[in-house]
Design a protein around this motif. Structure first.
Motif, PDB file in Angstrom:
ATOM      1  N   ALA A   1       0.825  -1.203   0.000  1.00 34.84           N
ATOM      2  CA  ALA A   1       0.000   0.000   0.000  1.00 34.84           C
ATOM      3  C   ALA A   1       0.860   1.253   0.000  1.00 34.84           C
ATOM      4  N   ARG A   2       1.953   1.241   0.796  1.00 33.54           N
ATOM      5  CA  ARG A   2       2.835   2.402   0.835  1.00 33.54           C
ATOM      6  C   ARG A   2       3.536   2.601  -0.511  1.00 33.54           C
ATOM      7  N   TYR A   3       3.939   1.478  -1.125  1.00 31.47           N
ATOM      8  CA  TYR A   3       4.591   1.563  -2.429  1.00 31.47           C
ATOM      9  C   TYR A   3       3.640   2.111  -3.482  1.00 31.47           C
ATOM     10  N   SER A   4       2.387   1.629  -3.442  1.00 28.98           N
ATOM     11  CA  SER A   4       1.382   2.114  -4.385  1.00 28.98           C
ATOM     12  C   SER A   4       1.131   3.605  -4.185  1.00 28.98           C
ATOM     13  N   ALA A   5       1.086   4.033  -2.928  1.00 29.09           N
ATOM     14  CA  ALA A   5       0.869   5.455  -2.647  1.00 29.09           C
ATOM     15  C   ALA A   5       2.017   6.307  -3.181  1.00 29.09           C
ATOM     16  N   SER A   6       3.259   5.796  -3.041  1.00 25.02           N
ATOM     17  CA  SER A   6       4.406   6.562  -3.546  1.00 25.02           C
ATOM     18  C   SER A   6       4.381   6.655  -5.072  1.00 25.02           C
ATOM     19  N   ILE A   7       3.973   5.549  -5.745  1.00 27.41           N
ATOM     20  CA  ILE A   7       3.876   5.578  -7.211  1.00 27.41           C
ATOM     21  C   ILE A   7       2.819   6.584  -7.651  1.00 27.41           C
ATOM     22  N   THR A   8       1.674   6.569  -6.956  1.00 25.88           N
ATOM     23  CA  THR A   8       0.607   7.518  -7.295  1.00 25.88           C
ATOM     24  C   THR A   8       1.080   8.957  -7.134  1.00 25.88           C
ATOM     25  N   SER A   9       1.838   9.205  -6.054  1.00 21.28           N
ATOM     26  CA  SER A   9       2.360  10.558  -5.825  1.00 21.28           C
ATOM     27  C   SER A   9       3.327  10.961  -6.927  1.00 21.28           C
ATOM     28  N   GLU A  10       4.226  10.046  -7.324  1.00 24.34           N
ATOM     29  CA  GLU A  10       5.181  10.355  -8.380  1.00 24.34           C
ATOM     30  C   GLU A  10       4.471  10.554  -9.712  1.00 24.34           C
ATOM     31  N   LEU A  11       3.420   9.765  -9.959  1.00 25.24           N
ATOM     32  CA  LEU A  11       2.657   9.921 -11.193  1.00 25.24           C
ATOM     33  C   LEU A  11       2.000  11.296 -11.253  1.00 25.24           C
ATOM     34  N   ALA A  12       1.487  11.739 -10.126  1.00 25.27           N
ATOM     35  CA  ALA A  12       0.884  13.076 -10.085  1.00 25.27           C
ATOM     36  C   ALA A  12       1.925  14.152 -10.391  1.00 25.27           C
ATOM     37  N   LEU A  13       3.151  13.978  -9.864  1.00 20.71           N
ATOM     38  CA  LEU A  13       4.214  14.939 -10.152  1.00 20.71           C
ATOM     39  C   LEU A  13       4.567  14.933 -11.634  1.00 20.71           C
TER      40      LEU A  13
END
Length: 489
Positions: free
Chosen positions: A111-123
């Motif tokens: 879940a934490r990894y998925s959240a970090s990917i989502t954050s990077e995708l938004a950037l």
């Protein structure tokens, strides 16, 4: 409550529970992992920084309330069905450590990894938007300075030799290719000269590709009504970027009349002369009459009057036109489904015309099958049909593409019985044909065919008489594409 716990309350709520069981979780070791879904008006669900993986209930009332709230969450379309687990409120010493281990262990890490990917995708999305905005500003700056983003850099003027026979028929039966003697970098469009344009319906098909890889750039399918007997300008949505490569034009036509594509003055080199798969005396060291325009790589060209936009972009696809060779067409087999036994041959190959003759009977369907004529990757098929006798009665014609491992006669029988083809086949639909006008019939597939297919030519009567109703089908044109490079040697 510590700041670390407060942060976990915001970002790692992985357990769903009902408000009715809130007291059971308060003060527990998994309190920071619990989400209490809110349903506004019992119809709209909301989720904020949460992704529940499991639902927990301690009572019947809590389970019923939770099921109602979870049903509302399903409308979001982003949360999969969540299983509800009943727990004993008197025995939480074993359940809570297990739930915490489940959600904060491997699942929590994912879940934490998925959240970090989502954050990077938004950037990345924000950076992309910024880049596009800067790019648009650059285009506006060029236009504001009145810098012309498109200019003519090469031209072959039209030249009519008294000995010319014309290559219109060559376009209808094969194709003509022309290499552009300029680098692809910055090419924004080109122009072709036509000295004659048909009045009857038909299409000019122009494809632009890279010679080195065979990768398609764009394709133009232009009705004859949109063409003019002069220069016709074809544009790209943006000028070619990337590395400098060689561009190749491939031109063909479909329809009852031929297109007057002009040739230029003779040149010394064979590389930049027009060529075709069939020999033709006019193409002896003669290029096409064409112009090439360039602009800023990757920038949309300026609007030019009478510019023809591409029908489709072929980026990442490799396309090639192909015709049915004589040795394939000559293998046609009669697969007619009719109770009548005629005294003449109803299906035959016309060798000197590269055509198929198919004579309908007063009942049933007359059909001829060419085995494995359609190659894997084919995306479209077209052919011309006409009644080849001035007194011939009208008939209906259709094409059926059936899997190569099927029984062609049974495919025709299925069509005759039900009026529709099997799901595994492609049917063009019936078209009426007369002796007065050639019709073009085509099949467009949503995606390339996966394996070889049989071509079945169908005909049937449309009136009480079939006298002299010799149907002639010719001009078979097929287009195949894939995402793998085609050998262009």
């Amino acid at each position: 409550m510590s700041s670390a716990i407060g942060k976990r309350l915001v970002t790692r709520k992985l357990i769903a529970a009902s408000d009715r069981d809130r007291s059971c979780f308060e003060g527990s070791e998994i309190e920071h992992l619990v989400l209490y879904p809110e349903v506004i008006g019992h119809s709209v669900a909301t989720l904020q920084n949460a992704f529940p993986l499991i639902a927990v209930a301690f009572s019947d009332e809590g389970e019923a309330d939770l099921q109602e709230r979870l049903a509302a969450l399903g409308a979001l379309g982003t949360v999969p069905p969540i299983a509800v687990q009943r727990l004993d409120p008197a025995n939480t010493s074993d359940s809570f450590p297990l739930l915490r281990s489940l959600t904060e262990g491997g699942v929590g890490r994912i879940a934490r990894y998925s959240a970090s990917i989502t954050s990077e995708l938004a950037l990345l999305r924000r950076e992309r938007e910024t880049l596009l905005e800067n790019y648009r500003a650059l285009e506006d700056a060029f236009q504001a300075k009145s810098w012309e983003p498109v200019s003519e850099i090469f031209s072959h003027d039209p030249y009519s030799d008294p000995k010319d026979e014309g290559i219109g028929q060559l376009l209808a039966t094969a194709f003509v290719e022309q290499l552009l003697p300029v680098s692809s970098l910055g090419v924004a469009g080109f122009a072709l000269h036509l000295h004659a344009v048909p009045r009857i319906s038909g299409e000019l098909v122009v494809a632009l590709s890279y010679l080195e890889s065979g990768e398609g750039v764009a394709e133009w399918i232009v009705p004859h009504a949109q063409l003019v007997a002069n220069w016709n300008f074809f544009s790209l949505p943006r000028a070619c970027g990337g590395g400098a490569r060689t561009l190749r034009l491939r031109i063909s036509s479909a329809g009852p009349e031929t297109v007057g594509l002009s040739l230029g003055y003779p040149i010394a080199g064979a590389r930049y002369s027009a060529r075709s798969e069939l020999p033709h005396p006019d193409l002896d060291l003669r290029p096409l009459a064409f112009k090439v325009f360039t602009g800023l790589p990757g920038v949309k060209p300026a609007i030019t009057p009478n510019m023809i936009a591409p029908t489709g972009l072929l980026e990442g696809q490799y396309t090639v036109d192909y015709r049915l060779p004589v040795d394939v067409l000559s293998q046609i087999v009669d697969v007619s489904v009719t109770p009548m036994v005629p005294e003449f041959q109803t299906v035959r190959f016309l060798e000197h015309e590269h055509a198929i003759a198919c004579h309908p009977l007063q009942s049933g369907i007359t059909a001829g099958a060419v085995s494995r004529a359609i190659e894997p990757g084919t995306i479209s098929f077209s052919a011309n049909a006409v009644i080849d006798h001035p007194e011939g009665r009208p008939a209906a014609v259709a094409f059926l593409l059936a899997p190569a491992n099927s029984n062609a006669r049974s495919e025709v029988a299925e069509l005759a019985r039900k009026g529709t083809a099997k799901p595994s086949a492609f049917f063009s639909g019936w078209r009426e044909v007369t002796s007065s006008q050639v019709v073009n019939i085509n099949i467009q597939m949503d995606e390339p065919v996966r394996g070889p297919m049989d071509l079945i030519i169908l005909s049937r009567a449309v009136t009480d008489s079939v006298d002299f109703s010799w149907l002639k089908v010719s001009g078979f044109r097929l287009v195949k594409q894939s995402t793998e490079a085609i050998d262009v040697r």
